[in-house]
Design a protein around this motif. Structure first.
Motif, PDB file in Angstrom:
ATOM      1  N   UNK A 261       2.152   4.596  -0.624  1.00 43.81           N
ATOM      2  CA  UNK A 261       1.460   3.699   0.285  1.00 43.81           C
ATOM      3  C   UNK A 261       2.346   2.627   0.868  1.00 43.81           C
ATOM      4  N   UNK A 262       3.652   2.671   0.589  1.00 37.17           N
ATOM      5  CA  UNK A 262       4.576   1.671   1.111  1.00 37.17           C
ATOM      6  C   UNK A 262       4.987   2.029   2.544  1.00 37.17           C
ATOM      7  N   UNK A 263       5.312   0.993   3.310  1.00 33.94           N
ATOM      8  CA  UNK A 263       5.725   1.193   4.698  1.00 33.94           C
ATOM      9  C   UNK A 263       7.201   0.845   4.850  1.00 33.94           C
TER      10      UNK A 263
ATOM     11  N   UNK B 238      12.364   7.030  10.336  1.00 31.42           N
ATOM     12  CA  UNK B 238      13.338   5.988  10.635  1.00 31.42           C
ATOM     13  C   UNK B 238      13.013   4.751   9.797  1.00 31.42           C
ATOM     14  N   UNK B 239      13.707   4.627   8.682  1.00 27.65           N
ATOM     15  CA  UNK B 239      13.399   3.554   7.740  1.00 27.65           C
ATOM     16  C   UNK B 239      13.701   2.177   8.341  1.00 27.65           C
ATOM     17  N   UNK B 240      12.714   1.289   8.220  1.00 29.01           N
ATOM     18  CA  UNK B 240      12.825  -0.127   8.590  1.00 29.01           C
ATOM     19  C   UNK B 240      13.073  -0.347  10.088  1.00 29.01           C
TER      20      UNK B 240
ATOM     21  N   UNK C 241       4.082   2.961  12.344  1.00 35.14           N
ATOM     22  CA  UNK C 241       4.357   3.046  10.900  1.00 35.14           C
ATOM     23  C   UNK C 241       3.972   4.397  10.311  1.00 35.14           C
ATOM     24  N   UNK C 242       4.740   4.835   9.340  1.00 29.80           N
ATOM     25  CA  UNK C 242       4.419   5.988   8.500  1.00 29.80           C
ATOM     26  C   UNK C 242       4.451   5.506   7.046  1.00 29.80           C
TER      27      UNK C 242
ATOM     28  N   UNK D 121      13.380  -4.641   1.276  1.00 28.72           N
ATOM     29  CA  UNK D 121      13.984  -5.292   2.438  1.00 28.72           C
ATOM     30  C   UNK D 121      13.803  -6.794   2.315  1.00 28.72           C
ATOM     31  N   UNK D 122      14.906  -7.519   2.130  1.00 24.31           N
ATOM     32  CA  UNK D 122      14.851  -8.975   1.974  1.00 24.31           C
ATOM     33  C   UNK D 122      16.004  -9.587   2.761  1.00 24.31           C
ATOM     34  N   UNK D 123      15.751 -10.018   4.006  1.00 25.99           N
ATOM     35  CA  UNK D 123      16.826 -10.588   4.828  1.00 25.99           C
ATOM     36  C   UNK D 123      17.513 -11.781   4.169  1.00 25.99           C
TER      37      UNK D 123
END
Length: 719
Positions: free
Chosen positions: A208-210, A161-163, A202-203, A42-44
């Motif tokens: 180990x990434x969120x 629910x990603x991001x 968070x999940x 994720x990089x806005x």
């Protein structure tokens, strides 16, 4: 929407532009290629840079910030982003499915409010569909939205629910009426995540990434006008929306950076790696072509729900197999701090379990596909007029001894060859259509062999004899040539029935007929009972006029044979699938049709996916006429033939393995044909040589790409 910019030249220019942008960012160190980047990275700032170039909302109307380009143009951009492993997650969900859903179902006000922000990379969406209690049963959602005077009061919780912790808005599926069946009373909403009552927890995934989250809604007030579409029509709307989610290139290219790194390091002498790399390359080329067809269908106004489901099922299996192949062949250990392969494996391995879950499990997709197979409605338009004619001629006459004579009278063997040399005119596709029909109806005729011999004569500048039965004997290394021919040529189709046998040699064609002494035919058969004879040559002296100069190579003849036989195999695959689907629809067990059992549905769906891939691979190979697409076709068919035959027999049960059942006419041909001419090892080597070795993935990308004359699926080809 198709414009001049979306011609083949325009699409190539767009691909070049996107590629140059990505190289610039990589060289500046602004991102590192990673697997599964579309979901995790994720990089806005990256998304806003894409937006500045008009690459978000590419197909949308200009009034909402879009570029009014085709779905094929969007596929080009999507492929290049995924190929590079770029950080696209910030805008992905909004661009892929939420924006199109707003365009299709949203009010004028919703379109004005949300779409321009999405195309600028400012408004971002997460997708709040899944619930722990519902699992894969999307219609079992418990989150509710109750209508009040102030708006809709939302209560419940969503998961996976990603991001959601990074998004500005959420798409939410909620129940607005519980009085009917569970598929009824569902509605879609667009929610500002800054609204009071929204809690995001968070999940963390296996690595180990969120990016996953659990989202709670406690008396969250959604304004009346943020209902998307029609109240209570959410199930219909979300089913359509899922075709956008399932049919994209991200279902194929999540592990592409790992594949490219693996293929680029294959040594020509490593037979195991060559075989594995060739097979994966073939699968990628077919899947990319399937994604191209889905995009073409969308440009044509269709909602390709079935085709998207098939692509998703095949694509996620492929993505997993890339990881397993690299592990098995290279012995690569996942290591976040290692080299390219190790680092990419460290990202890919923990992502594998999710490939077949997100966007609908394989089992759910199987149910969707099987319902289409066992219904009366065709999934695609029917046969071409020539295909209909061929079906009429061949129907019920597969074993008719007089059939070949009739086909010779009709001039089938000259299809696709110049009329001035005695051919029937038309394109290569005409001949392939006829051969598909031969395979579909199990016709015991030497059409392939005679048409191949006619093609060789035409390439050598010779006119075609009328009503000829001929075959081609491709010699092995043991044939001794010179003033005489000595040795044997094995497994020659229909040699005993042929009036002319053509033997391709270096720089020439040798014609064997009744006027040539010193050769004889020993009859034989393949597994399907078709003639596969042995030609014995003992001091065979070739008389004047029976040697013709010809510059065709052995590989060229093999490719032509492979393409023609590929058409027959595709026809036989269709018949095996049709017999299995018909049986599942009409045969009852435990008081229900077989098709009602999920295990049977999944078996049928897997077979249907392989047939769809085979048809797509044949279309691509026909358009090219030769080269890597033909090798990819034969590698796909080598696996599909066995898998579809096994699926058909599994559905039929014990009755399918009896000689009295017609299924064996098809499955024995599939088993016999899949490795004739040249086996899978040969075609894997062909593809790996086409890709070459060395840094970068340009050759792999070109080898597996789709590039037709007008940017659409084209089943034409060269004679």
């Amino acid at each position: 929407m198709r414009t001049e910019r979306d011609s083949a030249e325009g699409l190539r220019a767009l691909r070049t532009e996107v590629g140059a942008f990505l190289r610039e960012w990589r060289e500046e160190g602004r991102f590192t290629p990673r697997c599964d980047s579309w979901l995790r990275d994720h990089d806005p700032a990256f998304s806003r840079a894409l937006a500045e170039r008009g690459w978000i909302g590419l197909t949308w109307p200009r009034e909402y910030g879009g570029a009014e380009r085709s779905h094929l143009a969007r596929l080009v951009v999507t492929e290049e982003l995924l190929r590079a492993g770029a950080p696209v997650a910030a805008h992905w969900m909004a661009d892929r499915q939420i924006g199109p859903a707003i365009l299709r179902h949203g009010s004028a006000e919703l379109k004005r409010r949300f779409l321009p922000g999405i195309t600028r990379g400012e408004t971002t969406f997460c997708v709040a569909m899944s619930e722990t209690e519902a699992g894969s049963d999307l219609a079992a959602v418990r989150t509710t939205a109750a209508l009040t005077g102030e708006g809709w009061l939302l209560n419940g919780r969503k998961v996976w629910t990603s991001h959601a912790h990074r998004s500005s808005h959420a798409y939410v599926l909620a129940r607005t009426d519980a009085s009917g069946r569970k598929h009824e009373g569902l509605s879609e909403f667009l929610l500002d995540l800054a609204t009071p009552g929204v809690t995001v927890r968070p999940l963390f995934d296996l690595s180990g990434e969120h990016h996953f989250n659990e989202v709670f809604f406690d008396d969250v007030l959604i304004p009346h006008d943020q209902l998307l579409g029609v109240e209570g029509q959410g199930w219909k709307q979300v089913t359509e929306q899922l075709s956008f989610e399932r049919g994209g290139a991200e279902r194929v290219l999540s592990t592409y950076p790992l594949l490219a790194a693996f293929v680029s390091g294959v040594e020509p002498g490593d037979s195991l790696a060559v075989q594995a790399a060739g097979e994966l390359t073939a699968r990628l080329s077919v899947l990319r072509a399937m994604a191209w067809r889905v995009a073409s269908d969308m440009d044509g106004g269709r909602a390709p729900i079935r085709e998207a489901a098939l692509l998703k099922a095949l694509g996620t299996a492929f993505e997993k197999d890339v990881v397993e192949t690299v592990r098995r062949v290279r012995g690569t250990l996942p290591d976040p701090a290692g080299g390219d392969l190790e680092r990419l494996m460290a990202r890919a391995v923990p992502a594998v379990p999710g490939f077949s879950l997100r966007g609908g499990t394989t089992e759910i997709l199987g149910t969707i596909v099987a319902k289409g197979l066992t219904s009366d409605a065709p999934a695609r338009p029917g046969r071409t007029p020539l295909g209909e004619l061929a079906a009429d001629v061949l129907d019920g006459r597969g074993q008719d001894p007089g059939l070949w004579e009739e086909l010779r009278e009709l001039g089938w063997s000259g299809a696709g060859l110049p009329e001035e040399l005695g051919g029937g005119g038309g394109a290569l596709q005409d001949l392939l259509t006829l051969l598909e029909a031969v395979g579909e109806h199990g016709a015991a005729v030497p059409l392939l062999e005679t048409s191949l011999a006619c093609w060789l004569l035409v390439r050598a500048g010779r006119p075609l004899p009328a009503r000829m039965t001929a075959t081609v004997a491709l010699p092995g290394a043991g044939l001794r040539t010179g003033e005489t021919l000595d040795g044997t040529i094995e497994r020659v189709p229909w040699a005993a029935a042929a009036e002319l046998v053509i033997v391709p040699l270096d720089g020439e064609l040798v014609l064997l007929d009744a006027a040539v002494p010193g050769w004889r035919v020993e009859p034989g058969h393949n597994l399907a009972g078709e003639p596969r004879d042995t030609i014995h040559l003992d001091g065979c002296r070739i008389p004047p006029g029976h040697r013709i100069a010809c510059d065709l190579t052995r590989e060229t003849v093999l490719e032509r044979t492979a393409l023609l036989q590929g058409a027959q195999i595709v026809g036989a695959l269709r018949t095996a699938l049709r017999l299995a689907a018909d049986h599942a629809r009409t045969r009852e067990q435990f008081g229900r049709p077989l098709a009602a059992f999920q295990a049977v549905s999944l078996t049928l769906a897997e077979a249907a996916a392989r047939v769809e891939g085979a048809e797509t691979a044949l279309a691509r190979a026909a358009e090219a006429g030769a080269g890597a697409p033909v090798a990819a076709l034969r590698l796909w068919l080598a696996e599909a033939a066995g898998e579809v035959a096994a699926a058909a027999h599994q559905v039929h049960g014990a009755m399918g393995i009896t000689r009295e059942h017609p299924l064996h006419h098809t499955t024995r041909r599939l088993w016999a044909w899949r490795d004739e001419g040249a086996d899978a090892r040969h075609w894997a080597g062909t593809l790996v040589r086409a890709v070459g070795q060395g840094p970068g993935d340009d050759a792999l990308w070109r080898t597996t790409g789709v590039d037709t004359a007008d940017g659409q699926d084209d089943r034409g080809g060269r004679a």
